[in-house]
Motif scaffolding. Sequence first.
Motif, PDB file in Angstrom:
ATOM      1  N   SER A   1      -9.363   5.838  -0.209  1.00  0.00           N
ATOM      2  CA  SER A   1      -9.338   6.984   0.714  1.00  0.00           C
ATOM      3  C   SER A   1      -8.664   6.664   2.035  1.00  0.00           C
ATOM      4  O   SER A   1      -8.267   7.559   2.776  1.00  0.00           O
ATOM      5  CB  SER A   1     -10.780   7.437   0.988  1.00  0.00           C
ATOM      6  OG  SER A   1     -11.512   6.339   1.527  1.00  0.00           O
TER       7      SER A   1
ATOM      8  N   PRO B   1       0.849  -1.191   0.000  1.00  0.00           N
ATOM      9  CA  PRO B   1       0.000   0.000   0.000  1.00  0.00           C
ATOM     10  C   PRO B   1       0.886   1.243   0.000  1.00  0.00           C
ATOM     11  O   PRO B   1       1.655   1.463   0.929  1.00  0.00           O
ATOM     12  CB  PRO B   1      -0.812  -0.103   1.283  1.00  0.00           C
ATOM     13  CG  PRO B   1      -0.201  -1.162   2.115  1.00  0.00           C
ATOM     14  CD  PRO B   1       0.772  -1.925   1.283  1.00  0.00           C
ATOM     15  N   ALA B   2       0.812   1.994  -1.099  1.00  0.00           N
ATOM     16  CA  ALA B   2       1.699   3.176  -1.281  1.00  0.00           C
ATOM     17  C   ALA B   2       0.898   4.361  -1.771  1.00  0.00           C
ATOM     18  O   ALA B   2       1.395   5.188  -2.548  1.00  0.00           O
ATOM     19  CB  ALA B   2       2.811   2.828  -2.267  1.00  0.00           C
TER      20      ALA B   2
HETATM   21  N1  LIG Z   1      -5.189   5.862   1.694  1.00  0.00           N
HETATM   22  C1  LIG Z   1      -4.019   5.290   2.036  1.00  0.00           C
HETATM   23  C2  LIG Z   1      -3.361   5.648   3.248  1.00  0.00           C
HETATM   24  C3  LIG Z   1      -2.146   5.048   3.554  1.00  0.00           C
HETATM   25  N2  LIG Z   1      -1.634   4.149   2.684  1.00  0.00           N
HETATM   26  C4  LIG Z   1      -0.337   3.519   2.938  1.00  0.00           C
HETATM   27  O1  LIG Z   1      -0.358   2.832   4.172  1.00  0.00           O
HETATM   28  C5  LIG Z   1       0.962   2.845   4.743  1.00  0.00           C
HETATM   29  C6  LIG Z   1       0.905   3.252   6.197  1.00  0.00           C
HETATM   30  O2  LIG Z   1       0.115   4.421   6.292  1.00  0.00           O
HETATM   31  P1  LIG Z   1       0.675   5.781   6.936  1.00  0.00           P
HETATM   32  O3  LIG Z   1       2.010   5.602   7.557  1.00  0.00           O
HETATM   33  O4  LIG Z   1      -0.439   6.371   7.751  1.00  0.00           O
HETATM   34  O5  LIG Z   1       0.881   6.668   5.628  1.00  0.00           O
HETATM   35  P2  LIG Z   1       0.093   7.991   5.239  1.00  0.00           P
HETATM   36  O6  LIG Z   1      -1.366   7.745   5.292  1.00  0.00           O
HETATM   37  O7  LIG Z   1       0.709   8.448   3.960  1.00  0.00           O
HETATM   38  O8  LIG Z   1       0.552   8.985   6.416  1.00  0.00           O
HETATM   39  P3  LIG Z   1      -0.381  10.043   7.151  1.00  0.00           P
HETATM   40  O9  LIG Z   1      -1.358   9.218   7.968  1.00  0.00           O
HETATM   41  O10 LIG Z   1       0.613  10.798   7.996  1.00  0.00           O
HETATM   42  O11 LIG Z   1      -1.042  10.872   6.091  1.00  0.00           O
HETATM   43  C7  LIG Z   1       1.797   3.816   3.912  1.00  0.00           C
HETATM   44  O12 LIG Z   1       2.715   3.088   3.123  1.00  0.00           O
HETATM   45  C8  LIG Z   1       0.778   4.545   3.062  1.00  0.00           C
HETATM   46  O13 LIG Z   1       1.306   4.895   1.775  1.00  0.00           O
HETATM   47  C9  LIG Z   1      -2.281   3.808   1.505  1.00  0.00           C
HETATM   48  O14 LIG Z   1      -1.759   3.008   0.716  1.00  0.00           O
HETATM   49  N3  LIG Z   1      -3.470   4.367   1.203  1.00  0.00           N
END
Ligand SMILES: Nc1ccn([C@@H]2O[C@H](COP(=O)(O)OP(=O)(O)OP(=O)(O)O)[C@@H](O)[C@H]2O)c(=O)n1
Length: 243
Positions: A89, A13-14
């Motif tokens: 989302s 998940p990226a």
């Molecule tokens: N809608 C989303 C939210 C998160 N991720 C992935 O889930 C992993 C862990 O999530 P997190 O560390 O929370 O990443 P972000 O959501 O990007 O960070 P933040 O909550 O600070 O916005 C990450 O590799 C992020 O890219 C994802 O694929 N899809």
Amino acid sequence: MSISENKVWVLIPAAGIGSRMRSEIPKQYLSVCGATILEHTLRCFTDLSELAGIIVVVNHEDTYWQSLLQESQLFSNGKLKIRYTYGGSDRAETVQNGLHYLLNDIGLSDDQWVMVHDAARPCVRLDDLLALLAVRDDCDLDGAILGYRVKDTMKRSNADASKIGFTESRENLWHALTPQMFRLKELFDSLVEAKLAKHVVTDEASAMEFLGKKVGLVEGASDNIKLTSPSDLRLIEFLLKAR
Ligand SMILES: Nc1ccn([C@@H]2O[C@H](COP(=O)(O)OP(=O)(O)OP(=O)(O)O)[C@@H](O)[C@H]2O)c(=O)n1
Ligand SMILES: C[C@](O)(CO)[C@H](O)COP(=O)(O)O
């Protein structure tokens, strides 16, 4: 069981935006030690002999992935079977989209093992991946996650975090890490059910637990950290340099 089912697909998940990182670009594309965080994460799996393929799930508005796909040394020899699709989302929806792609666009079998691993965790160790893979042979479990036991005293704060509410027992308390490994269709169905029930899912195991599945814990290295806030970047750079 077909040979391919005994191998493992990795789902990354990226599609996050890295808001807590407060960086100008999504944190998975920040560079340390000569490569992006995402490339370092993908590289953790290239020596896994039982790797069947990797699917990276990116944000619909991602403007970095295509050039990484074209330019990265990781993909230049064509050895790494890499696919990609688009996230949602929240993390759970992103993972669900990736699983849907594996089931319907690639046509993998329902029983295919899948390891879900955060793009933001570039320091996972091969030994820990192999320890997690071993769970495939445990018929008492529906899957497992990497984790490590809590070492610090854990405090729960009051609502505005102005002071300690009380001290949580740290007995049998673990940090959940990734990868988290489950069979493809079972995980997909669990995420769908959890979403329909509006059950909060912050990791894949939460959805499997919600459906009453048996999820194992495999002790992994505590340096398998997730890049979340600015101070994590310096620690990850130090860890990668030490490899
Ligand atoms: N809608 C989303 C939210 C998160 N991720 C992935 O889930 C992993 C862990 O999530 P997190 O560390 O929370 O990443 P972000 O959501 O990007 O960070 P933040 O909550 O600070 O916005 C990450 O590799 C992020 O890219 C994802 O694929 N899809
Ligand atoms: C999946 C995870 O990395 C396990 O600790 C964590 O739940 C991800 O949380 P985030 O807030 O989506 O980074």
